[in-house]
Design a protein around this motif. Structure first.
Motif, mmCIF file in Angstrom:
data_model
loop_
_atom_site.group_PDB
_atom_site.id
_atom_site.type_symbol
_atom_site.label_atom_id
_atom_site.label_comp_id
_atom_site.label_asym_id
_atom_site.label_seq_id
_atom_site.Cartn_x
_atom_site.Cartn_y
_atom_site.Cartn_z
ATOM 1 N N THR A 154 1.921 -5.895 15.543
ATOM 2 C CA THR A 154 1.693 -4.803 14.590
ATOM 3 C C THR A 154 2.761 -3.712 14.690
ATOM 4 O OG1 THR A 154 -0.665 -5.279 14.404
ATOM 5 C CG2 THR A 154 0.040 -3.058 13.834
ATOM 6 N N PRO A 155 3.127 -3.216 15.889
ATOM 7 C CA PRO A 155 4.171 -2.186 15.939
ATOM 8 C C PRO A 155 5.508 -2.665 15.363
ATOM 9 C CG PRO A 155 2.952 -2.210 17.992
ATOM 10 C CD PRO A 155 2.516 -3.423 17.212
ATOM 11 N N GLU A 156 5.857 -3.924 15.626
ATOM 12 C CA GLU A 156 7.113 -4.463 15.082
ATOM 13 C C GLU A 156 7.044 -4.591 13.561
ATOM 14 O OE1 GLU A 156 6.928 -5.229 19.303
ATOM 15 O OE2 GLU A 156 5.493 -5.730 17.736
ATOM 16 N N ALA A 157 5.859 -4.852 13.033
ATOM 17 C CA ALA A 157 5.699 -4.950 11.576
ATOM 18 C C ALA A 157 5.816 -3.585 10.914
ATOM 19 C CB ALA A 157 4.343 -5.579 11.244
ATOM 20 N N LEU A 158 5.279 -2.547 11.567
ATOM 21 C CA LEU A 158 5.175 -1.235 10.927
ATOM 22 C C LEU A 158 6.385 -0.328 11.128
ATOM 23 C CD1 LEU A 158 1.450 -0.377 11.762
ATOM 24 C CD2 LEU A 158 2.380 -1.394 9.672
ATOM 25 N N THR A 159 6.919 -0.281 12.331
ATOM 26 C CA THR A 159 7.945 0.739 12.615
ATOM 27 C C THR A 159 9.180 0.658 11.712
ATOM 28 O OG1 THR A 159 8.742 -0.548 14.521
ATOM 29 C CG2 THR A 159 7.183 1.231 14.973
ATOM 30 N N PRO A 160 9.628 -0.520 11.261
ATOM 31 C CA PRO A 160 10.763 -0.514 10.330
ATOM 32 C C PRO A 160 10.437 0.150 8.982
ATOM 33 C CG PRO A 160 10.523 -2.681 11.311
ATOM 34 C CD PRO A 160 9.298 -1.888 11.680
ATOM 35 N N LEU A 161 9.140 0.263 8.663
ATOM 36 C CA LEU A 161 8.738 0.870 7.398
ATOM 37 C C LEU A 161 8.709 2.398 7.454
ATOM 38 C CD1 LEU A 161 5.740 -1.493 6.517
ATOM 39 C CD2 LEU A 161 8.099 -1.634 5.674
ATOM 40 N N PHE A 162 8.640 2.957 8.662
ATOM 41 C CA PHE A 162 8.474 4.403 8.809
ATOM 42 C C PHE A 162 9.715 5.168 8.363
ATOM 43 C CE2 PHE A 162 5.497 3.878 12.758
ATOM 44 C CZ PHE A 162 4.481 3.408 11.946
ATOM 45 N N ASP A 163 9.507 6.210 7.554
ATOM 46 C CA ASP A 163 10.565 7.177 7.287
ATOM 47 C C ASP A 163 10.682 8.112 8.484
ATOM 48 O OD1 ASP A 163 10.921 6.141 4.686
ATOM 49 O OD2 ASP A 163 9.321 7.421 3.913
ATOM 50 N N LYS A 164 9.532 8.426 9.065
ATOM 51 C CA LYS A 164 9.465 9.239 10.285
ATOM 52 C C LYS A 164 8.345 8.691 11.160
ATOM 53 C CE LYS A 164 11.158 13.572 8.496
ATOM 54 N NZ LYS A 164 11.001 15.000 8.419
ATOM 55 N N ALA A 165 8.625 8.573 12.447
ATOM 56 C CA ALA A 165 7.588 8.166 13.397
ATOM 57 C C ALA A 165 6.825 9.407 13.851
ATOM 58 C CB ALA A 165 8.213 7.468 14.601
ATOM 59 N N ASN A 171 6.999 6.810 2.663
ATOM 60 C CA ASN A 171 6.802 7.120 1.248
ATOM 61 C C ASN A 171 5.597 8.048 1.045
ATOM 62 O OD1 ASN A 171 7.479 6.972 -1.481
ATOM 63 N ND2 ASN A 171 6.089 5.256 -1.843
ATOM 64 N N GLN A 172 5.525 9.093 1.848
ATOM 65 C CA GLN A 172 4.441 10.082 1.811
ATOM 66 C C GLN A 172 3.064 9.476 2.078
ATOM 67 O OE1 GLN A 172 5.608 12.394 -1.948
ATOM 68 N NE2 GLN A 172 4.664 13.918 -0.612
ATOM 69 N N THR A 173 3.028 8.382 2.820
ATOM 70 C CA THR A 173 1.773 7.748 3.214
ATOM 71 C C THR A 173 1.717 7.740 4.735
ATOM 72 O OG1 THR A 173 1.884 6.311 1.270
ATOM 73 C CG2 THR A 173 0.368 5.660 3.034
ATOM 74 N N LEU A 174 0.607 8.211 5.282
ATOM 75 C CA LEU A 174 0.424 8.196 6.731
ATOM 76 C C LEU A 174 -0.081 6.830 7.157
ATOM 77 C CD1 LEU A 174 -1.290 11.644 6.960
ATOM 78 C CD2 LEU A 174 0.845 11.036 8.098
ATOM 79 N N TRP A 229 0.811 -1.214 0.000
ATOM 80 C CA TRP A 229 0.000 0.000 0.000
ATOM 81 C C TRP A 229 0.848 1.269 0.000
ATOM 82 C CZ3 TRP A 229 -4.273 -1.596 4.045
ATOM 83 C CH2 TRP A 229 -5.169 -2.477 3.418
ATOM 84 N N ILE A 230 1.969 1.290 0.732
ATOM 85 C CA ILE A 230 2.778 2.523 0.734
ATOM 86 C C ILE A 230 3.496 2.720 -0.596
ATOM 87 C CG2 ILE A 230 3.032 2.662 3.241
ATOM 88 C CD1 ILE A 230 5.847 1.554 2.970
ATOM 89 N N ALA A 231 3.609 1.666 -1.387
ATOM 90 C CA ALA A 231 4.202 1.793 -2.716
ATOM 91 C C ALA A 231 3.203 2.331 -3.734
ATOM 92 C CB ALA A 231 4.749 0.445 -3.178
#
Length: 192
Positions: free
Chosen positions: A89-100, A131-134, A66-68
């Protein structure tokens, strides 16, 4: 920080909803239903909805897809934010964040304190930008989803919220602000 002009207009965002659960299907997904209803009533557009098991890699795979996608501006994830061994869920998502977005989790827990007391420390609600996705992750209970949407997320996805919001950050430049550091205004729409 982008400052929102007084004459800013509402701009609908394209939003995806992901439910993380080992036990729910679409027929039993009250939290996902609630988020879809609230985002639609707010004027936003549901572009995708899925349910995946509590599995770090399945959650990460869907959110990565989805972020792509440039047509998805925000992702709402419900479930998997607690402390059981299956809550990843937090472990799945946080590595994807450009900024938290640290303030989201802090504000979520602050608001939860009023309804569930000190049990709020077991909430690992997280948010970030990739990638500019919240991306906003919240507990899977309908009450938690309603609070997150009504008190935090809906305001930050509304291009009219002053003094600032996240909407301009995720919109294409030609819509968001034509290169200026402000949200879209009536004047900008007339030029488009």
């Amino acid at each position: 920080m982008s400052h929102v002009p007084v004459d800013a207009l509402f701009i609908p965002l394209s939003i995806a909803v992901l439910t993380v659960s080992d036990t729910r299907g679409l027929d039993e997904d009250g939290s996902g239903d609630l988020l879809v209803k609230h985002l639609s009533e707010s004027g936003h557009i549901l572009v995708q909805r899925r349910i995946v098991p509590d599995d770090i890699y399945q959650v990460r795979a869907v959110v990565s897809e989805w972020i792509a996608c440039p047509d998805i501006h925000a992702i709402l994830v419900n479930g998997g934010t607690g402390f059981t061994p299956r809550d990843t869920t937090p472990e799945a998502l946080t590595p994807l964040f450009d900024k938290a977005v640290e303030g989201y989790g802090e504000l979520f827990r602050h608001l939860s304190l009023q309804t569930i007391g000190t049990a709020t420390i077991q909430s690992r609600a997280v948010a970030g930008v990739a990638n500019q996705t919240l991306i906003f992750a919240m507990p899977g209970s309908p009450k938690a989803c309603a609070m997150a949407w009504d008190k935090i997320i809906s305001l930050q996805l509304d291009s009219r919220t002053r003094p600032c919001n996240f909407a301009a950050m995720v919109l294409p430049a030609e819509i968001a602000c034509s290169g200026r550091d402000t949200a879209i205004s009536t004047h900008d729409v007339e030029r488009l």
